[in-house]
Each structure stands twice: as C-alpha cells, then as structure tokens.
Write an enzyme that holds these catalytic residues in place. Sequence first.
Site, PDB file in Angstrom:
ATOM      1  N   GLY A  49      41.918  -8.662  26.154  1.00  0.00           N
ATOM      2  CA  GLY A  49      42.971  -9.660  26.044  1.00  0.00           C
ATOM      3  C   GLY A  49      43.033 -10.642  27.203  1.00  0.00           C
ATOM      4  O   GLY A  49      43.776 -11.621  27.138  1.00  0.00           O
ATOM      5  N   CYS A 260      46.173 -14.569  -7.352  1.00  0.00           N
ATOM      6  CA  CYS A 260      45.074 -15.521  -7.288  1.00  0.00           C
ATOM      7  C   CYS A 260      44.735 -15.990  -8.694  1.00  0.00           C
ATOM      8  O   CYS A 260      44.554 -15.176  -9.612  1.00  0.00           O
ATOM      9  CB  CYS A 260      43.845 -14.857  -6.655  1.00  0.00           C
ATOM     10  SG  CYS A 260      42.358 -15.900  -6.732  1.00  0.00           S
ATOM     11  N   CYS A 263      40.844 -14.498  -9.448  1.00  0.00           N
ATOM     12  CA  CYS A 263      40.517 -13.078  -9.593  1.00  0.00           C
ATOM     13  C   CYS A 263      41.733 -12.219  -9.877  1.00  0.00           C
ATOM     14  O   CYS A 263      41.619 -11.033 -10.116  1.00  0.00           O
ATOM     15  CB  CYS A 263      39.798 -12.559  -8.345  1.00  0.00           C
ATOM     16  SG  CYS A 263      40.895 -12.364  -6.929  1.00  0.00           S
ATOM     17  N   CYS A 284      42.618 -17.110  -3.605  1.00  0.00           N
ATOM     18  CA  CYS A 284      42.197 -16.378  -2.399  1.00  0.00           C
ATOM     19  C   CYS A 284      41.568 -17.327  -1.397  1.00  0.00           C
ATOM     20  O   CYS A 284      40.704 -18.120  -1.743  1.00  0.00           O
ATOM     21  CB  CYS A 284      41.122 -15.341  -2.721  1.00  0.00           C
ATOM     22  SG  CYS A 284      41.683 -13.949  -3.707  1.00  0.00           S
ATOM     23  N   CYS A 290      36.862 -13.020  -3.272  1.00  0.00           N
ATOM     24  CA  CYS A 290      37.376 -13.407  -4.584  1.00  0.00           C
ATOM     25  C   CYS A 290      36.260 -13.351  -5.624  1.00  0.00           C
ATOM     26  O   CYS A 290      36.429 -12.827  -6.722  1.00  0.00           O
ATOM     27  CB  CYS A 290      37.946 -14.820  -4.474  1.00  0.00           C
ATOM     28  SG  CYS A 290      38.891 -15.375  -5.884  1.00  0.00           S
TER      29      CYS A 290
END
Lengths: 300, 421, 243
Positions: A49, A260, A263, A284, A290
């Site tokens: 980090g 979606c 899909c 998506c 997808c």
Amino acid sequence: MNEAVVSEIPHDASRTQSGTHSGYSYAFLDELTKKSVRRAILKAVAVPGYQVPFGSTELPIARGWGTGGLQVTLSLIGPGDVLKVIDQGSDDSVNAVNIRQLVELTAPGVDTTAATEEATIIQTRHRIPEAPLHADQIMVFQVPLPEPLRVVERRESETRRMHAEADYGRIWVALYEDVVQHGRITRSAGYPVVVNGRHVMTPSPIPKWDVPRLHQAPFLSLFGAGREKRIYAVPPLTDVVPLAFDDYPFAIEDFDGAHCARCGSDDTFLVEVPQPDGSSVMSCSDESWCEARRTERGQS
Amino acid sequence: MGYTPVKGGADAVRAAAELTRSSSSQLIADALGERSTLDHVQAHLGAAVDRIMGEGGLFAPDLAAVAITQAEGDMDEAALLLRAYRSTLPRLGYTQPIQGRDMRVTRRISAAFKDIPGGQLLGRTRDYTHRLLDFSLLDNGGASTRGQGHAETTVPPLDGHADDHRPDATVTADASDGAGFTWPPFPKVSDTLRDIGSIAPLPEQSPEETPFDITRESLRFPVPRSAWLQSMARGETAAMVCLAYSNLRGYGYADHGTIGEVRVGSLPVKILHPVTGVAVTIGSFEATECEMFGPEGDAPVTGAKGRLLPAFGLSYGLVIGRNERKAIAMSILDSALQAGELASIDGGEVAPSNDQEMVLSHIDGIESTGFVEHLKLPHYVTFGSQIRTQMSPRRDVMLAAERTLAGITPEVATERGTGDE
Amino acid sequence: MAIEHVPTRSSFAGIASLGRHDLPTGGALLPREVIRFDPVGDTQSTFRVILSAMAHPGSVRQLPVACAGAPLNEWIAAVLLTLLDHETTLHVGLPATDGVGHPLAQYVMVRTGARAADARVADIVVGTGADGDLLGSLQRGTLAYPDTGASLVVPVGSLGEDGSGDGLRLQISGPGVPVGHSFLASDIEPSWVARRTEVVAGYPVGVDIYLVDGRGRIVCLPRSSSLGVLETETDGKSPSEVH
C-alpha cells in the site's frame, strides 16, 4: 555528429531474443529501466500500500494513457507469459488494443488472450475481471492518481508526511462530512482503503464492486502510475479494508435488480448503454465473462 | 431484442492510424511538389524545430523535423514523439560541465547595460520588426523574406548559412575559423559584475556533489536546484511563460529582475577520453542562455523598478535550441523558486510561481497534455459507479448487511470479510 | 548451455561513465566472454521467481538459472545480477579471502557496473544469518521513504518447507503468508532472528531479506513479515515461539 554515433550502437543486441521490432529491446524497455522498475516493485511488495517513487520512462503512448501499468507489465513479462489487457472491463477497447499490440510487437514468446483464466498477467484500466483469479496470476492496474489523500491535500510533501506518521485524520473527516452533507458516503470509484492495517491506498478508479476482491486475495496486485511516477502493491493474503463507519458501512453499487441484456446475469458489474429509441439497457462491463456466459447458456 | 455490444476496437485503431499517415504525407507532397518535406521544415520552421527539441529534451534537428512532419505541426505531439524516442537511447555517460562563456555566440544582448564589452550583437531576431503579415509569401513562396537575416548580423555567418541549425562537426579550441576571421571575445556581463563586487563570486565548490538526474529518479520534494533547472530546461514553453508572467504581474515576489545577458549560439559537448582521460570536444549543439539579476534572495524587494541595489542575486535559464522566451521564463522561475525556498522556511503560503510543487508538477508538456487528453479515454465504469452511488440510497443501506465487508472505525481492528475467492 | 554475451545497454552504461564514477568498465572489456546467464531472458525469469517469493514470504521457491562459474554461490550471483546495475550500490559483508575484497563483489560489480559502498549506506548487502551486527547496521529507510531501506541477501546451506532437515524451523506471519506457515532454514542463528525483529519493529522502515541456499532455493522475508523461531517437538515439549 553525436546523434549519428549513438544510432550505430544497437540498442539491445541480445540476439537470443530474435524477431523483435528492429532496434528495440525485448519488451521495448531497456534493461536499465526494467531493473529500476523491478526494484521498485519488490520494495512495493515489501511495504503493502505504500507508493514507491520510481524514474518512470516515457513510452510511445501518451502520459495518462497507461505508461505506468505498461512499465510494470513490460518489466514482468517474458516468454511463456499470457497477457490479457482490458479497459473498463473490455478487451476490445481501443486503448487496450493499442497496449496489447505494443507488447505483441516487442515481446516475442508472449501470447495474448481475452480469456481471463488463461492469463498469467492481466493489465487493467479500472476493473477487476469477474472470473475468480488464482495465485499464479498477477493483476497490473493502471493508475491515474496514486495519492488517495490528494482530495484533502494538494501538496505531495504534506501527503508524504501524513502517510509517514499515519496521520489520516483529514480523510476520515472528509468522509464524515460526506455523511453529514448527503446522508451517506458518496465516494464511488477509487474508494480509499487501508492496506495491511497501515497505509491508506487508492485501489485505482475501480468501482466499489471490485474493492472486496482485493481483501485477502489469492493473487498479487501491482499498481503503476507512470505520469506521477509511483508504483505500489498489495501482496496476496493481505488485509484491504475500505474506510467506513460502523453505522455507515461500505456498500457496493446497487443495480436495482437489473440483468445483463446479453447474458442475463444479475451478479456482475453492469454498465448502462443508451439505445437509439431513448431507452437504455444494462450490460456486463466484463465482456469476455459475458461472452463465456452466453456460450454456456447456448446463446451465441 | 438483445443488446449487441459494438466490436471492432482493433480495426478502429488501425484505420485511425492509416488516416493520419495517408493524409499528412498526401497533403504535404501535393503542396510542395518535388521538395523534401524535411528540408522545408528545417529551412522554414526552424523555431518550431528548436522549440520541440527543447521540450523533448533531445538535440536532434533532423529527428525534430521528422516529428513535426509526422505530427502535422501539432507541437505537443511532436515533442512527445521526440521524448519517447529519447527514452529508447542508451545512456552512454555524462559530459563534462561547460560554461556559457564557451558559447560560440551568434546573438547576444544585455538589458542591464547600454554598452557591454564585445558589444550588443543583435543577431537574427524578429523583436524589432513590424508584425505585418507578408502577403508576398502568398504569391511567390517567400523568396523576398529570405535575405533579411544577413542584414542584421554584424558578424559574417558560419559556412554561408545565416540560420544554420546543424551543429558544427568540429569546434576548435581557439576563436578563429579557416577564413582567418576571429570572433570578438564576448565576456559575460555577470563576470563583469562579479569583478566590481555587485554580485556574489561563484562558489568554490558546487553546492551539490552530484547533480540530480530527473530522467532516472522522480522528484521528492523539496528538490535541489539542479532538479528544478533540469525540469524547466525541458519544460513546455507556454506553461513556463504563463507561470513566469504571473510572477511578473504580482503573483509572487514582484520586483522583476533585469536581464543581464541573453546569448544564443552553439555550445561544445565535451567528454573525458576513455583512454587518455583528457577532455575532448566531440560536437556541439545550439542553445539559448539567460542570466538575470534580481533582488537578493533573502528578502522580497518592494522598491520601484530599476532601482539599483547594492547586491544582486542571479537566476539562470538554459534551453536547447533558440528559444529566448523560454530561457527568460526559466530564469524568472529560477528566481521565484529560490525566493520560494526561503519563504517556505517561514511556513507561509506562497504564490504558484514560488511553489516548487506547483511549478515542477505542471510544466512538463508531455505529462500535462497526456493527462488532459486522457479524459477522452472511456470512463464509463467510473461514471456508472458515480451514477449508481447517487441513486438508491435506501437500497444501499439494505444491501450493506448482506453483500459487503464489515466497515471499520480507525481504532477497531479489521475483521475478515466474505471475499469472493 | 552457453550463451554468447553480447553487449547490452547496461554494459554500455558501464563503458561510458567516462571518468565520472570510479567504475570498472563493465561488459565492454569482456564482449566475447561466454557466460551462462543471459542478461535479458535470465534476469526476467529470475526476477519473476524473486517476486513470487517476496509476495509469498516464507514460501520456498526455486530460482530458474544459476550463474555458472560465479564465486561463492552461483544462485546468489544470479540474484545479484538480476537486481544490480550501475545505479545501485553493493556491500558484500563476508570475510574476504585475500584482503582485497570478496571475489563475489568483484564478479558482480564488473558485470553490472554496481559500485561498492559501506554497509550502512549500500542498497544491496550480502551477509550471513549469524551476523546480527551487520543486519542491525543496514539502512532502514525513513517513514516518508521506507523504500530506501536496504535489501540483504543471505547465503544459507538449505531451505525447506515440509518435514525435517537442517536448521531452524521458523514461524512466519503477515501479508502474503497463510496462517500457521513455517519453513526450515539452516545457518540462521536465533539471535539473528531476534535482531531482525528489532530491525523491522519500526515498520514501515526496515530491511528486506532474501535467503538463498546452495541449490537455488529462495525464501523472501519482507519487513512486513513477523518471524519467530519455533522450538521443535523432538525433546517432548510442545512447540513454542521464541522471538
């Protein structure tokens, strides 16, 4: 003339790597640059980090368009690697295509793919693929603004001090004020997190949806900011916790039950696509996921 | 019924590249007929060549001409091309330090004094021309303007070319050329002031043991003077002019300095011979140098303009190629940053031009134009996330318990959440 | 497998310091030397293993290529050739055999252009797992710039994860480490482990450590890890941690 002398020297005459774009090093970067990036990566992994400053060379791609992520990828990659490059979750996005082509041109022995499960290195702008990732994969994030405290403090010298002393009061105050003003935390993509219980970090502008994926992940995440000249990292199995309050906890985006349009999934990050007739559909953002779903359901 | 996402990103990228290649070469070839594009650029767009060499950080006039042509005159794009190329070149080493005194001068002026040893050499400049559009360029391609350079020089040009950008293949140690002409000496105005005690003598030793190298390390504020001078040497001209202008107008320590000297010419490139260890000159490059005398750094001056002070601080500008406005802007900003260093000790707010981070973070044209233009990249995921977060506040809270990690307060240790893996 | 050494950019940088640094002239004096470590491909594959080891502290990884013919430990030479260049400094804190300098230092410096430096300021240091004083003297970076802390490469006899073997069993925890993980390392003293704990106590300042054994196995100990010596069970007592 000085220029003439330099151009006669091969930039990298390593003939064991043949067939590259003539005159350029393997994976474009010269070995000196790769070593300095690699050293920065190792220090970044040792202090999760924390933003490691690095020299950051220019590339034949504009600053702000992925030179940091690209320097990380080009310093990692070698024969046998399989690279996936996505932008907003799409392999086909023009910027992802451009980056992938640079690697294809300069790194023989590297394959590219759109299938997440085949990739060894995934360079991404602003999304984590929906597919579960495993311990042998490395995520490389393109980062525009690596400093999460920049929103409360414009000076680098001061944000360095704040990280050094773990003096994060001002970002907490900013979140508190957000709640006071709006009734909830309105920070969205690029949500600040605490890594390894010590450094506040921006996960890059990924949606909140993707933030939980970083916590105790099996994979290594590397973050490259070329223009700002910083590299940082989250090792696998590391705590990554979004800043939030007990009574105002972190919440991912809500799609109000939308599916979606391609899909049918209701468990992926969806993006809105306005249609010519004035309506809009949701789809998506991760297009290869997808596509795979559609194939699974016999819809292609 | 179903939505089909638009595909074809790779084809689009290819087609866009084709368009740029075909249109630029097509148009230029049509306009110039048989003439070489690069010759045209070098002959008629010399200032453009110099500017982008300075911003790209690479002295290579031929390649700068290529970059300008390839970029169809988009100067920021051309500077990026040159800078990106520069980063691929192998680092062979460092040259020996050189002085502005070593310059083979083609133009040299001082605002601080009416007459200076060696004379005011006006050289080739548009400063005192009338800015009237030359319509004869429309008719006969500019033949009538070609001769102007010669009339203004008081010294015969080198090799018969008044505006020769090519570095000399050999620069001899003495001041004469083959035709028996001897260059007048051009002593530095600053040296004259040092001799009479008006500015501090040069330090015995350089204040920094090794100059910073901005191409190898990123800046960690506060930076030493060598780092800010390097950053500005390849800074974007317009950005530096903007910040320098703000300083002159009062956003910062405001009694502006006086140009002690601006000189334009070619500087030698010297290295230590790897075998004999002797310094040898291996080439030269065009450069512009500016030395400015300003208020002594330890206190801001509020006196009237032109009031002679007992002692002056010196600020400096040096750029590749001929780019006087950038060299002057650089010396203004050098003065401003020196003043800023002292002001920051008191912990006060400083104006943008006095603030190291403000100046150095924003004057690199490659970085600034890249980031500004990156907004054209798709941002629909971040935008979508913002939209989603603004809507449905109630559902946010309801879903929080089911689908998210436990939040934390600063004092409480983290709990492991239910990640997807 | 011998690969011709062809001058690469890093070796040109070595040649052409042109009097500025006190450097040996890098690969330019050895342009046709046949070495068994390709500066492009082998540094890349070596780096990937090092990165994997650093991201999974305490996990034993196998380095891919040794630098055949290098003094002391061909695998450590490979690690040093991967990490060093003329912008870094090296200190080899091992007893020198001839009083001039350890042969490993010469070997690596000539090939990378790295410069020698005192242990207290060097970027990369080689030292043993018994030399706690050396470890304690290395630079640890600052709170604002912890990345300037040194990297220590430690030659050991053997490293292992499962079963028994030579050396100490070390318990490790922290980022990248599964709960309850431990590993075996020979030629490490408990006092050195204790010293390391003190050196990294001021996290994020600290030193990052690379243990490399004679067969090219590597374990990384970033400063983010907590390390302790596990007592073994052989004496009938239950395992306990010793820091």
